[in-house]
Design a protein around this motif. Structure first.
Motif, PDB file in Angstrom:
ATOM      1  N   ASP A   1       0.809  -1.220   0.000  1.00  0.00           N
ATOM      2  CA  ASP A   1       0.000   0.000   0.000  1.00  0.00           C
ATOM      3  C   ASP A   1       0.840   1.267   0.000  1.00  0.00           C
ATOM      4  O   ASP A   1       0.343   2.343   0.313  1.00  0.00           O
ATOM      5  CB  ASP A   1      -0.930   0.003   1.222  1.00  0.00           C
ATOM      6  N   HIS A   2       2.122   1.150  -0.345  1.00  0.00           N
ATOM      7  CA  HIS A   2       2.983   2.322  -0.329  1.00  0.00           C
ATOM      8  C   HIS A   2       4.091   2.138  -1.351  1.00  0.00           C
ATOM      9  O   HIS A   2       4.327   1.026  -1.846  1.00  0.00           O
ATOM     10  CB  HIS A   2       3.574   2.525   1.073  1.00  0.00           C
TER      11      HIS A   2
ATOM     12  N   CYS B   1      14.650   6.013   0.438  1.00  0.00           N
ATOM     13  CA  CYS B   1      14.262   7.419   0.511  1.00  0.00           C
ATOM     14  C   CYS B   1      12.738   7.530   0.494  1.00  0.00           C
ATOM     15  O   CYS B   1      12.087   6.976  -0.393  1.00  0.00           O
ATOM     16  CB  CYS B   1      14.815   8.223  -0.672  1.00  0.00           C
ATOM     17  N   GLU B   2      12.190   8.239   1.446  1.00  0.00           N
ATOM     18  CA  GLU B   2      10.764   8.559   1.441  1.00  0.00           C
ATOM     19  C   GLU B   2      10.552   9.744   0.503  1.00  0.00           C
ATOM     20  O   GLU B   2      11.267  10.745   0.593  1.00  0.00           O
ATOM     21  CB  GLU B   2      10.310   8.915   2.855  1.00  0.00           C
ATOM     22  N   VAL B   3       9.603   9.623  -0.416  1.00  0.00           N
ATOM     23  CA  VAL B   3       9.357  10.712  -1.366  1.00  0.00           C
ATOM     24  C   VAL B   3       7.885  11.105  -1.435  1.00  0.00           C
ATOM     25  O   VAL B   3       7.540  12.168  -1.955  1.00  0.00           O
ATOM     26  CB  VAL B   3       9.860  10.351  -2.786  1.00  0.00           C
ATOM     27  N   ALA B   4       7.007  10.257  -0.908  1.00  0.00           N
ATOM     28  CA  ALA B   4       5.565  10.497  -1.044  1.00  0.00           C
ATOM     29  C   ALA B   4       5.043  11.352   0.111  1.00  0.00           C
ATOM     30  O   ALA B   4       4.163  10.949   0.866  1.00  0.00           O
ATOM     31  CB  ALA B   4       4.814   9.177  -1.115  1.00  0.00           C
TER      32      ALA B   4
ATOM     33  N   LEU C   1       2.906  -1.140   6.134  1.00  0.00           N
ATOM     34  CA  LEU C   1       2.893  -0.077   5.137  1.00  0.00           C
ATOM     35  C   LEU C   1       4.217   0.003   4.375  1.00  0.00           C
ATOM     36  O   LEU C   1       4.249   0.412   3.219  1.00  0.00           O
ATOM     37  CB  LEU C   1       2.594   1.269   5.801  1.00  0.00           C
ATOM     38  N   TYR C   2       5.321  -0.402   4.999  1.00  0.00           N
ATOM     39  CA  TYR C   2       6.635  -0.276   4.361  1.00  0.00           C
ATOM     40  C   TYR C   2       7.262  -1.618   3.993  1.00  0.00           C
ATOM     41  O   TYR C   2       8.010  -1.707   3.026  1.00  0.00           O
ATOM     42  CB  TYR C   2       7.586   0.512   5.266  1.00  0.00           C
ATOM     43  N   MET C   3       7.024  -2.661   4.781  1.00  0.00           N
ATOM     44  CA  MET C   3       7.545  -4.006   4.472  1.00  0.00           C
ATOM     45  C   MET C   3       9.029  -3.992   4.091  1.00  0.00           C
ATOM     46  O   MET C   3       9.427  -4.618   3.097  1.00  0.00           O
ATOM     47  CB  MET C   3       6.768  -4.628   3.312  1.00  0.00           C
TER      48      MET C   3
END
Length: 632
Positions: A203-204, A233-236, A279-281
């Motif tokens: 879901d992400h 890197c988180e971008v959303a 959410l990240y797995m």
């Protein structure tokens, strides 16, 4: 689900796309812009006039991915992200007067869009001494300044999953969802010469890259089994505030550090990490480490829904979807399957199976032997005709997705089970000769809740997962326990089973579904599952009231039978072989528990007392009261 289904309406708009605002946006100023003078444009037609031309052109590009370098490959992905996003925008507007035919597709104008608007955007990003993470942050910030921004949650945005929306979202007022944000960033990074990998949970989406070797090229090796270490890197992160901008480009583990700082007294926030998060797995995310997988992710994320409704079967009216878009998506996924890009990609396999369920092709209606996939480990290697398990090709795709998830991703995905369960529910709900499929559907729903219970719970992290579990309870009531209106029911009458043993098996698996949710709460020492609330619309007590007393008693007896678990030839329920759930793990369903006793009484009454959390140190019931949940 056939094109004539009473539950789905397939829309095929006939209006010319030349009359759409999207055509005006990308073709209207053609006289003011010159054609991009490069090899990419030279190999493309200016217009695509039919579905056959579209798929032929797509197959040509898919075949070329193994022959060109990474930068060229991602230039093609940028093109197809614009083509697909444009087609989705044309065909899915909620206002029927603003839906248009896909063809002709102005390919040259969409390529021009990439070269005139996206490439200048990424080339203006500061170099940052070639430091990967800083460039991701700057590129992501530039992209968010370019696209539409909204204050609403990204999860509420539909048809916002492409580079086209990033560049032309102003036409329909669309922002980016998390997939669109990650995809456009990864495309941009690869076009700048970096090896950037689209990374997906269920879901992400976020960005990954090789740790310590920021600009190193690697072969298209499967990363799930390698020992190579990756940074993320988180971008959303939507918005253009300084706070939003500073969060982009960070390691995803920092997200959980922030959560813990925000709620230092909330125990669940202390336990959850990127590795234990659904959410990240992080340990088992799907890494699209070659251009073909990235293209498959792009195609798989095409959203054919037109109206934002509850899942198929939950609302009272047919769901409207784009038939033209489903056909396009189906045949593109077949091209990627034939090229070998989705064989180890559960999501893409599930999406192809679902496309075939909606609009079946000749290939999708072929019968395939699934015996190898369904046999128990350690079974007899000698195969006889009796061991054959013939299934339709679309069902085979669902089985492949489950198998890949088990073998490549440590059985950490719920969606393969949910997709397959929905398929069997649809196949068995109206046809009594297919009644066994309802048992298999319930078994697969139980497997989905088992997988879900392996994750640490956090309300924000597991929001969509909880919605899925609530939806399952609704679908079980409407399509399995009740008699559907399509076969003479009124939506309120309990199903009459052709074979009693099918009913018993279904209820054992329904108890299995509930058992994992109860166990999840017990592990977390927290009441959080909506449907375990006594007052919920689809609470345990209300659903079991739909089942005859003798069936409930037989199911409980079967679950706690002292006999050894029966040995079956296959791992799934088939027409000639049933499988039952046995041996619950939750304390609240232990043998002799007050909850279990309540399930076998003639009149079922399940209150807060029966559902109360057991104390950790003993079998006593907690005096802590469950927070009452509002009825849906």
């Amino acid at each position: 689900m056939s094109a004539n289904s009473t539950r789905v309406t397939y829309d095929y708009p006939a209006a010319s796309p030349a009359n759409s605002p999207h055509w005006d946006r990308i073709v209207g100023n053609v006289g003011e812009t010159t054609e991009p003078n490069n090899e990419e444009a030279a190999g493309n037609p200016s217009m695509i006039n039919s579905h056959q031309e579209l798929i032929a052109h797509f197959k040509h590009d898919v075949a070329s991915l193994s022959e060109i370098d990474r930068k060229e490959a991602y230039l093609k992905i940028a093109k197809w992200s614009c083509v697909i996003g444009y087609c989705e925008a044309l065909t899915t507007h909620k206002d029927s007067s603003r839906r248009y035919s896909i063809f002709p597709i102005p390919v040259a104008s969409l390529i021009r869009l990439v070269h005139d608007e996206f490439i200048p955007l990424i080339e203006a990003v500061p170099n940052h001494s070639n430091i990967h993470r800083q460039i991701v942050q700057s590129l992501s910030n530039a992209k968010w300044k370019r696209c539409q921004n909204k204050s609403s949650s990204m999860q509420d945005e539909l048809h916002a999953n492409s580079l086209y929306v990033c560049l032309c979202g102003d036409v329909d007022g669309k922002s980016l969802d998390c997939f669109g944000a990650a995809l456009s960033t990864v495309i941009g990074m690869n076009l700048l010469g970096f090896r950037s990998i689209l990374t997906l949970s269920e879901d992400h989406a976020y960005e990954s890259h090789l740790l310590g070797t920021q600009n190193e090229e690697k072969s298209n090796k499967t990363t799930t089994s390698s020992k190579i270490e990756y940074a993320t890197c988180e971008v959303a992160i939507p918005g253009n505030t300084k706070a939003s901008q500073s969060k982009r480009g960070r390691e995803i583990s920092e997200t959980f550090i922030d959560l813990q700082k925000q709620s230092p007294r909330q125990q669940s926030r202390k336990n959850i990490t990127a590795e234990t998060s659904w959410l990240y797995m992080k340990d088992n995310a799907v890494m699209c480490d070659n251009a073909g997988m990235t293209l498959a992710a792009l195609v798989g994320n095409m959203n054919c829904d037109i109206d934002k409704q509850k899942p198929i079967g939950e609302s009272g009216k047919p769901q409207i979807v784009s038939g033209a878009l489903y056909q396009m998506k189906r045949d593109m996924l077949w091209a990627l399957y034939d090229a070998g890009y989705i064989n180890n990609f559960p999501f893409a396999l599930m999406e192809l199976g679902e496309c075939e369920e909606h609009l079946s092709s000749e290939r999708g209606l072929a019968w395939v032997d699934a015996s190898e996939m369904l046999k128990h480990d350690g079974g007899n290697d000698t195969k006889t005709n009796a061991d054959e398990a013939m299934v339709l090709q679309n069902e085979y795709f669902f089985l492949m997705a489950i198998s890949v998830s088990k073998n490549n991703y440590m059985d950490n995905q719920t969606y393969p089970y949910l997709y397959a369960a929905h398929y069997h529910r649809d196949a068995g709900r109206e046809d009594k000769s297919q009644e066994y499929r309802l048992v298999e559907s319930m078994r697969l729903y139980s497997e989905a809740s088992r997988v879900a219970s392996q994750y640490r719970y956090d309300a924000k992290d597991c929001l969509q997962l909880m919605k899925h579990m609530t939806t399952v309870a609704s679908l079980v009531a409407k399509d399995i326990l009740l008699l559907p209106k399509e076969i003479g029911g009124d939506g309120k009458t309990a199903r009459t089973w052709k074979y009693r043993e099918n009913a018993v098996a279904v209820i054992t698996w329904f108890i299995g579904f509930i058992d994992s949710l109860l166990l999840w709460e017990e592990i977390e020492e927290n009441n959080f599952v909506e449907i375990l609330g006594a007052q919920h619309k689809h609470s345990l007590g209300k659903l079991f009231q739909l089942v005859a007393e003798d069936i409930r008693i037989s199911a409980v007896d079967k679950i706690y039978s002292q006999e050894e678990t029966p040995k079956t030839r296959r791992t799934a329920v088939t027409e000639d072989e049933l499988i039952y759930f046995m041996h619950p793990r939750s304390k609240r369903l232990s043998k002799g528990s007050i909850l279990l006793q309540a399930l076998t009484k003639k009149k079922i009454v399940i209150r807060e007392m029966e559902l109360a959390m057991p104390c950790k140190s003993s079998g006593e019931r907690s005096t802590r009261q469950r927070k009452r949940l509002k009825t849906d």
